[in-house]
Structures are given as structure tokens and as C-alpha cells.
Design an enzyme around this catalytic site. Sequence first.
Site, PDB file in Angstrom:
ATOM      1  CG  ASP A 139      41.549  45.442   1.725  1.00  0.00           C
ATOM      2  OD1 ASP A 139      41.335  45.996   0.640  1.00  0.00           O
ATOM      3  OD2 ASP A 139      42.600  45.594   2.369  1.00  0.00           O
ATOM      4  CD  GLU A 195      45.327  44.512  -5.269  1.00  0.00           C
ATOM      5  OE1 GLU A 195      46.512  44.249  -5.019  1.00  0.00           O
ATOM      6  OE2 GLU A 195      44.816  45.619  -5.051  1.00  0.00           O
TER       7      GLU A 195
END
Length: 514
Positions: free
Chosen positions: A14, A182
Site C-alpha cells: 500500500d 478502495e
Amino acid sequence: MQYTNPIVKGFYPDPSICRVNEDYYIVTSSFGYYPGVPIFHSKDLVNWKKIGYCLSRESQLPLFQSHEFPKRLVGKTGIYAPTLRYHNGRFYMVTTNQAHYRNFVVWAEKPEGPWSEPLVLEWGGIDPSLLFDDDGKVYISGTSAGHGEPEGIYQAEIDLETGKLVSARKLIWEGTGGPYPEGPHLYRIGNLYYLVIAEGGTEYGHMVTVARSNHPYGPFECCPHNPVLSHRNTNLPVQATGHADLVQAHDGSWWAVCLGVRPTGYPYHHNLGRETFLVPVMWSEDGWPVFGDQGRIHLAMEAPSFFHGYVEMPVRRDRYDFDSGTLGNEWNSIRNSMEGICSLKDRPGWLALYGTEFGLDDLEAKAFVGRRQQDLICRVTTLMDFSPMKEGEEAGLTAFMNENSHYDIAVTGTNGKRLVMFRRRIGSLWKIEREDEIVSDSIILSIRADETDYRFTYTLPGGEEIEIGKGGIFYLSTEVAGGYTGVYFGMYATGNGKDFQYPAYFDYFDYQID
């Protein structure tokens, strides 16, 4: 000149990137490991050095379990998907602490810190991101908060002095139809707002999609070339690519960092975790970003113009002698257990671990100090001095994916005997595969990893190396063990229900690329 992907190896998922003049910074997720949110620095987008952590105090990163919050494996709790931004001389890092279901922001004048105490935000969901717009407004973007909210990307204006929203929370884009929209990032590029998100879940269907609008709240026009980045349904050596963040370099070129995995075997499985990759970004004539080689990433790609080669040749060996007064940036504990369970002062030049009642299977903080496995083929070795004084005391070395999935080589006391043992824990099954009686307090423990197995050996003073067991990497892979992390090599100690009387000492820790 070419560079090699991944640019940050091992469990560093991420990624979020920002630029300050000619300096670049990346942060990544850390889940249930402490300290949290590692931060890296680079001058050329290829050579990266970890310079610290955004969350290095328990007050910033509470990871403890309590009756209010369900207990979770280390790979499913803690820090999810941070975003790093720079504005008016200050760095901001916004993220989610899933251990306590809250989004928060911290800030610092310097990237290496000190970072502020957390400001909890009036914001639900996960994966928060910030845009500092040209008119002074600050927008926060994120996912659905559940509780009946449709899936999609939500946005509002926020006051970062108070953490309160100053506009209504609004659904701005539902994505292209892939599950789990997301990881949003909103950018103002020229007169347009570009929204980059992840879809497909952080697995083999992962992808990056883009939309744009004349207004920060939309309506958003879907890119006709979506997904702009995905390796789904390919046999490329990099898989599960997604969760990207854009940056314009100081020479005007555009780049993105994203996550991906390097799987092995068939069916695919990976044990290093999701890693950080760099991908060039071009712009089409109609103003859409083109990621990499028509939406693909390669292990070797053309480098930025300001990359002049690797600062150092790939390190073949990292040696930690524990001679300084503090542990380096490579080391982590599980949850908030670093202080009190380890010491570098008890015996100078040694790391002392004080075992608690909790062991590797327990979901509480434990006496564990480890570093990420970053290479498929490698070896770790430590010299341990340990004399179990009570029945069940145990200390050793582990290949640890999570509390349900780990292989261990350890010394323990049983029935008045001192034993070196090899144990495998796979889901609800565990077994001590072998035990050898020993008499020495001093023992060298080693784990050798390759693309199929972990092999465990020990060496007594003056003796030969003895292999005591092995375990397949498949069972420590994400596909089997679950969660969102990668394997750690860790030193640990436990009283298996009781506190230690005397610590286990570790003289050094070698990480060697074979």
C-alpha cells in the site's frame, strides 16, 4: 539505464509517495507490527533508504487487545493503507488503525520525525487520503464505512486542526464494477480532478482504475482504458498489481508506486508479502494516464532520467551485532511489546529477550524481535545463549507469518532435560517434528529459505551443522495463512504460560542472500 522492481522488497504494501523539491518519500502499511508506518527517502525514485517510522510511540499506535475490540491475527489488525502528503512545510500522514476502528492524522516538520500525537478524524471506512487544493480547502477521500452505505469512494471537506468535517460526506464514484473499491487518491492536475483507486481486492484480480472531473465531487468520467494497471489473467512474474499513488518528478516526468507480489509455484503462492513497485506513467493525447507498458509492470524497466545507478551493489549480507544502544530501523515487534521485553544493556553486545506468558500462538503482545524476509533465497543465523530454568521455558528463531502459521527452532526445558526442537504450526494443527537433547547453553540457530522450503539447522560449540527439520513455504504463504503481511524472521522467548526468570541472549543476527 534500467532499474529493477520491486524498489522496496518484502512486506511493504500500500505505498504512498510524495515529493518535496528533489526529495521523495514513501510510506507503507505495517498492520500489527510496531513501530508502525515505515518511511523511506530517495533522491532518484530507485534507491530507497528507510529513515524511520511515523508511529514510534504506543500513544500513536495502540495495538493492544481488549474486551472492546476483537482479537485478530497480526496480519489483519493495525495500520491499513497510509497516505503521505506535504503542504506548507509540513508532512501529513493519514491512515486507519483497524485495531481500534479509527482514522487519524499525524504530522511532522521533518520526515524522520518527531511526528505528532494522532488527531482522530470524524471519518469512517478505511484507506483515507488527503488533497490540499489550490483554494485552501482540504478534502478527505476513503471507502464505505459500512452500516448500509453502498460500496464506493466517499469524500468530504475536512478541518485538519479539529478533525471535523466541514461538508457532508458524499459518494463520488462507485468504480468500474470490480469488488472492493478502495485505496483512493484524488489529485488536481491542471484544471481537472483525477481520482485513482484500487479495485478487485488485494489479490490476483487487483487493478488500478481512474476517473476524472471538473469538480472535486464529480460527476466523474470513467477512463475508457480502465483498468489502467492490472496483471490479472496473465502469467507475468509480478502479480496482484494495484493500489497506486501518482507523483510528478522534478524533471516533469510522471511515476507511480504500487503494490504487487512475486509468486512462485503452481498454483501461485507468495510468502514475502505485497511489495512496492515503481511504474512510469505517460499521458495520452486525450489526457488519461497510461501506466507502464500498456498497463503492465516488468521486473526491469527504463529508469528516471535523474537515476545514475545503484548507490550500492545489492547487499549480500546484513550483520547485526547489537553493539549500539538502540535497535535499528529493520527491527519490529508484534503489537506494542518492544519496551520491557528486550534489552541491549543487560549484556553489552547482546540482545536480551525476557519471555512473557504469551507465545507465538497467542494474539497478545509477545517477546519477539524480527525483521522481514525480503528475498526468496536467503539464510538467517543467530548465536543464542539460553539456559531454561523452568519447565516450558523456550527461546529460539522463527519463520513467522502469523499466530496460526509459523515454523520454529528453539531450545526448551522439558522433564529436566534441555532440548533443541523443530515445530510446525499450520492453522489449527501443530506438531513438534523432532527433539534433540543438548547440554550447551550456547547454540547457533539457522533458517535457510529457497523457493520451496525453509530448512532449519543448529550447531553446537565445536560441532557440525545439523539439519533438524524443514517446512514448505506454501503453508506460510498468504494464500494459505491469510492476512496481508509477509514472513518475518524473528528471535523470540516465551514462558508458555509463565514469565521468564532469566532472559535468552542473542549475540548477533545474520541475514544473508545465498
